[in-house]
Scaffold this motif. Structure first.
Motif, PDB file in Angstrom:
ATOM      1  N   GLN B  51     -64.273 -62.032 -53.993  1.00  0.00           N
ATOM      2  CA  GLN B  51     -64.526 -61.714 -55.755  1.00  0.00           C
ATOM      3  C   GLN B  51     -62.957 -61.587 -56.039  1.00  0.00           C
ATOM      4  O   GLN B  51     -62.793 -62.094 -57.425  1.00  0.00           O
ATOM      5  CB  GLN B  51     -65.350 -60.413 -55.564  1.00  0.00           C
ATOM      6  CG  GLN B  51     -65.400 -59.932 -57.099  1.00  0.00           C
ATOM      7  CD  GLN B  51     -66.466 -58.821 -57.277  1.00  0.00           C
ATOM      8  OE1 GLN B  51     -67.588 -58.873 -56.815  1.00  0.00           O
ATOM      9  NE2 GLN B  51     -65.918 -57.735 -57.866  1.00  0.00           N
ATOM     10  N   SER B  52     -62.379 -60.787 -55.613  1.00  0.00           N
ATOM     11  CA  SER B  52     -61.063 -60.878 -55.718  1.00  0.00           C
ATOM     12  C   SER B  52     -60.225 -62.207 -56.007  1.00  0.00           C
ATOM     13  O   SER B  52     -59.490 -62.414 -56.974  1.00  0.00           O
ATOM     14  CB  SER B  52     -59.853 -59.890 -55.129  1.00  0.00           C
ATOM     15  OG  SER B  52     -60.560 -58.670 -55.358  1.00  0.00           O
ATOM     16  N   ALA B  53     -60.268 -62.934 -55.017  1.00  0.00           N
ATOM     17  CA  ALA B  53     -59.586 -64.255 -55.044  1.00  0.00           C
ATOM     18  C   ALA B  53     -60.215 -65.002 -56.301  1.00  0.00           C
ATOM     19  O   ALA B  53     -59.444 -65.900 -56.688  1.00  0.00           O
ATOM     20  CB  ALA B  53     -59.868 -64.909 -53.724  1.00  0.00           C
ATOM     21  N   ALA B  54     -61.482 -65.145 -56.359  1.00  0.00           N
ATOM     22  CA  ALA B  54     -62.372 -65.867 -57.493  1.00  0.00           C
ATOM     23  C   ALA B  54     -61.837 -65.155 -58.823  1.00  0.00           C
ATOM     24  O   ALA B  54     -61.488 -66.194 -59.842  1.00  0.00           O
ATOM     25  CB  ALA B  54     -63.767 -65.690 -57.605  1.00  0.00           C
ATOM     26  N   LEU B  55     -61.480 -64.052 -58.939  1.00  0.00           N
ATOM     27  CA  LEU B  55     -61.004 -63.413 -60.198  1.00  0.00           C
ATOM     28  C   LEU B  55     -59.413 -63.744 -60.330  1.00  0.00           C
ATOM     29  O   LEU B  55     -58.900 -64.079 -61.560  1.00  0.00           O
ATOM     30  CB  LEU B  55     -60.887 -61.914 -60.047  1.00  0.00           C
ATOM     31  CG  LEU B  55     -62.300 -61.540 -60.300  1.00  0.00           C
ATOM     32  CD1 LEU B  55     -62.441 -59.723 -60.159  1.00  0.00           C
ATOM     33  CD2 LEU B  55     -62.717 -61.736 -61.898  1.00  0.00           C
ATOM     34  N   LYS B  57     -58.348 -66.819 -59.461  1.00  0.00           N
ATOM     35  CA  LYS B  57     -58.622 -68.376 -60.144  1.00  0.00           C
ATOM     36  C   LYS B  57     -59.136 -67.990 -61.711  1.00  0.00           C
ATOM     37  O   LYS B  57     -58.513 -68.789 -62.625  1.00  0.00           O
ATOM     38  CB  LYS B  57     -59.719 -68.738 -59.191  1.00  0.00           C
ATOM     39  CG  LYS B  57     -59.623 -70.215 -59.761  1.00  0.00           C
ATOM     40  CD  LYS B  57     -60.945 -70.884 -59.232  1.00  0.00           C
ATOM     41  CE  LYS B  57     -61.120 -72.570 -59.799  1.00  0.00           C
ATOM     42  NZ  LYS B  57     -62.536 -72.985 -59.393  1.00  0.00           N
TER      43      LYS B  57
END
Lengths: 175, 546
Positions: B51-55, B57
């Motif tokens: 989720q953090s990685a997606a955020l 992005k």
């Protein structure tokens, strides 16, 4: 220098998947800057080894293998002091992560909807926290919160997003 | 909604702590322990981190897949189109979607691309001078030619020097010489980017810190002069000509710059990310000055030295260029027959094989050349009147010849200061053609013979070569006109002391070397009848210092 069809294929695959490889690296290495650097490193190796890749097989699985190897190598170079997870645990995480790939992809899609469901202030705040170069500190300053309040707010928003995604995913039929 | 287990809850709290404040060793170990033993903690860990990685992005992460791949994108080799600056054609700005597609990959490109207007924006850098230059802007298929003149501001964005050579002056005063084919971009008042090509940068005092980057290398100048050669295949050679520079690979991983000193060279290879020392002698030489050289065209008529028809730049002679005749070929150019004729170029070089034919219009005329250089070339006096004076400055860069056309008693006056090069002690050969007796219906006057004269009307302390008078009369008409030189008078050569006193390093007349000390006119005339003319003056031979 003209790109070969294989080069073109690799470019396309990297363009499509670089955020997924990054997320995998970030999960393992726990540090954004290191993950970004390792992504570049991984891409170079993928390119060098691309002749070994069979286009009929899973590109993601192949690139994750290279990425995991890069992470282990990187940690070895960093020495004991900075190692977060030992190789054994890295293998456990990697293995579980790879099993979860389809689900993680769906979670990503749903996350965007859940972001929309946040209040405007919360959405601005969480996005400010994850901007390139940002930290809890900078996001706090930006929003006029004190730092302790910012920690609490970030934890609250992360949890809400996670729960929202989980809830919506359960409501969706699996592909 | 509290369907999370205690292990999940603890994991989540640790992850929040890790993300915002960092974990201490005990907390790290605790997290590792949870992940190793609790499958539901591991799932939450993965989802949360994901989720953090997606955020990252979503919040505009600029994710690069590596310099090398990016550079391929830059070279236009990628399938997806990227935003390009194409102002001359007024092309529409590409769709936002395609920008988004490659935004992360080429984010720095987007930043430096010009806004999507159909007008060209200009930098403060100027084109100082160009030689046979052909300019293009834009990249890939979407290039268009532009015209740039000396003094013009350079456009923003990528500029392609497709042919010729150019000197660019940055706002800071830094001067950069570019050799085609070269692609570069002005990046501020003291910075540039060389995509490919060869460049030499000279950084004046006060402009230290000049930055010149290539896809493979970053360079910061710490003063004076360096040269770069960047290839499209990802190699950059850099060499310090004078002073020192700092070099670094463009990747942030290698933050320690390397100092490079005078005469040292390095090669950066973008493909493998290496930077290594190389022998500077092995590098092809770089241009350090703009070759403003213009050459006489092979098909030149030779008439009117200022005419555009004679020169290979197809332009009339102008004060910011140097003009060459010869260079190993037999070439001649004639001065116009005017009362006063001035060459309009900055300098005129008569090289090996080149001849400058000095004409007059039948009266006492003047030919002015600001800087005449003779390097194994010939000055030829073709008079129709009695005398001709040449003014300006003459540099003898190599052994050269002054031809006094025939024994018809004409005078070539050198009113210019003569210098010899510091490196070469040039020999000036003075000779005279012989007029043949005519046997037809000529007038009597045409059969009168008198030696022609080369008269030096200017003191020449800067001449340290050798006068070699093989024919005609050398007449140093002012003290010091011969300079600090050697003198040989032989065969049909004659010397008229002009009533003045001259000091020389050595003198040889009719094969005899004069002794050190003073030689009076009378003594010389008695000793070398036929070689010494005039009515007075002395020659002093210096004692040679060891």
């Amino acid at each position: 220098m003209k790109p070969s069809p294989k080069d073109k294929l690799l470019f396309r695959l990297l363009l499509e998947n670089r955020h997924r490889i990054y997320a995998y690296l970030f999960t393992l290495i726990r540090n954004r800057a290191d993950a970004e650097d390792l992504l570049q490193d991984t891409c170079v190796t993928l390119w060098e080894k691309f002749d070994d890749f069979d286009p009929k097989t899973d590109f993601i699985a192949w690139s994750f293998r290279v990425a995991l190897w890069k992470v282990k190598n990187f940690q070895r170079k960093q020495g004991r002091a900075k190692v977060t997870f030992n190789d054994e645990l890295l293998d456990i995480i990697a293995n579980r992560y790879e099993n979860q790939i389809p689900k993680l992809g769906r979670r990503r899609e749903v996350l965007q909807d859940c972001l929309e469901k946040l209040s405007h202030a919360d959405r601005e705040f969480i996005l400010a926290r994850y901007e390139p170069g940002a930290s809890a500190q900078t996001a706090a300053e930006h929003s006029g919160r004190n730092i302790q309040a910012a920690y609490k707010a970030l934890a609250r928003i992360r949890k809400r997003l996670h729960q929202c995604v989980t809830h919506n995913l359960d409501a969706q039929p699996e592909m | 909604m509290s369907d999370e287990s205690p292990a999940q809850r603890e994991t989540r709290e640790l992850l929040d702590l890790e993300a915002d404040q960092g974990l201490n060793p005990e907390q790290s170990e605790r997290l590792a322990g949870l992940l190793s033993t609790q499958p539901e903690a591991l799932d939450l860990f993965i989802e949360y981190t994901e989720q953090s990685a997606a955020l990252h992005k979503t919040s505009g992460q600029n994710l690069s897949i590596g310099e090398e791949l990016v550079s391929r994108v830059e070279d236009g080799l990628m399938d997806p189109p990227r935003p390009q600056w194409i102002p001359p054609l007024g092309k529409t700005w590409l769709a936002a979607a395609s920008i988004a597609l490659v935004a992360g990959l080429v984010f720095f490109n987007i930043r430096r691309l010009s806004p999507p207007e159909s007008t060209i924006n200009y930098t403060n850098a100027k084109l100082a001078r160009a030689v046979n230059a052909d300019w293009k802007v834009g990249t890939g298929q979407d290039t268009s030619s532009i015209k740039l003149r000396s003094g013009d501001s350079l456009p923003e964005g990528r500029i392609h020097l497709a042919a010729g050579l150019a000197q660019v002056t940055f706002d800071s005063g830094t001067a950069m010489i570019l050799e085609a084919p070269a692609e570069f971009e002005i990046r501020g008042e003291n910075a540039g980017f060389l995509y490919q090509g060869r460049a030499t940068a000279r950084v004046p005092k006060g402009a230290q810190g000049f930055i010149l980057d290539t896809p493979a290398l970053n360079v910061v100048d710490l003063g004076t002069e360096f040269a770069l050669s960047a290839s499209a295949s990802g190699l950059t050679d850099v060499m310090v000509i004078e002073g020192e520079i700092e070099v670094n690979l463009p990747t942030p991983l290698d933050a320690q710059p390397i100092r490079l000193l005078e005469n040292h060279a390095m090669r950066a290879d973008r493909t493998i990310g290496t930077l290594e020392s190389i022998e500077s002698e092995n590098l092809p030489s770089f241009r350090r000055t703009l070759p403003s050289d213009v050459t006489l065209r092979p098909d030149a008529t030779g008439n009117d030295w200022n005419s555009a028809a004679n020169w290979d730049d197809n332009l009339p002679a102008s004060a910011d260029k140097d003009y060459h005749i010869g260079r190993g070929f037999s070439q001649a150019i004639d001065t116009p027959t005017r009362k006063v004729s001035t060459f309009k170029g900055r300098s005129l070089h008569i090289n090996r094989g080149g001849i400058l034919r000095l004409h007059d219009n039948g009266k006492a005329d003047t030919i002015h050349i600001k800087n005449l250089h003779l390097d194994r070339g010939t000055l030829k006096h073709i008079p129709s009147g009695r005398s001709l004076e040449i003014t300006g400055k003459i540099n003898f860069d190599g052994n050269s010849t002054i031809d006094l056309v025939d024994n018809s008693g004409r005078t070539l006056i050198i009113g210019s200061a003569i210098r010899s090069s510091d490196k070469v002690e040039s020999r000036i050969l003075i000779r005279q053609g012989l007029k043949r007796r005519r046997f037809s219906t000529q007038r009597e006057s045409e059969n009168t013979f008198a030696d022609s004269i080369l008269r030096l009307k200017h003191a020449n302390p800067g001449f340290k070569g050798e006068w070699y008078v093989q024919g005609g009369i050398l007449e140093p008409a002012v003290p010091g006109a011969l300079g600090h030189a050697h003198l040989i008078v032989s065969n049909n050569g004659k010397l008229n002391l002009g009533g003045k006193n001259h000091t020389l390093r050595s003198v040889k007349i009719a094969g005899e070397l004069l002794e050190h000390g003073l030689h009076t006119f009378k003594a010389l005339q008695a000793r070398f009848p036929g070689h010494i003319l005039g009515s007075g003056g002395t020659l002093t031979i210096e004692v040679q210092k060891q």
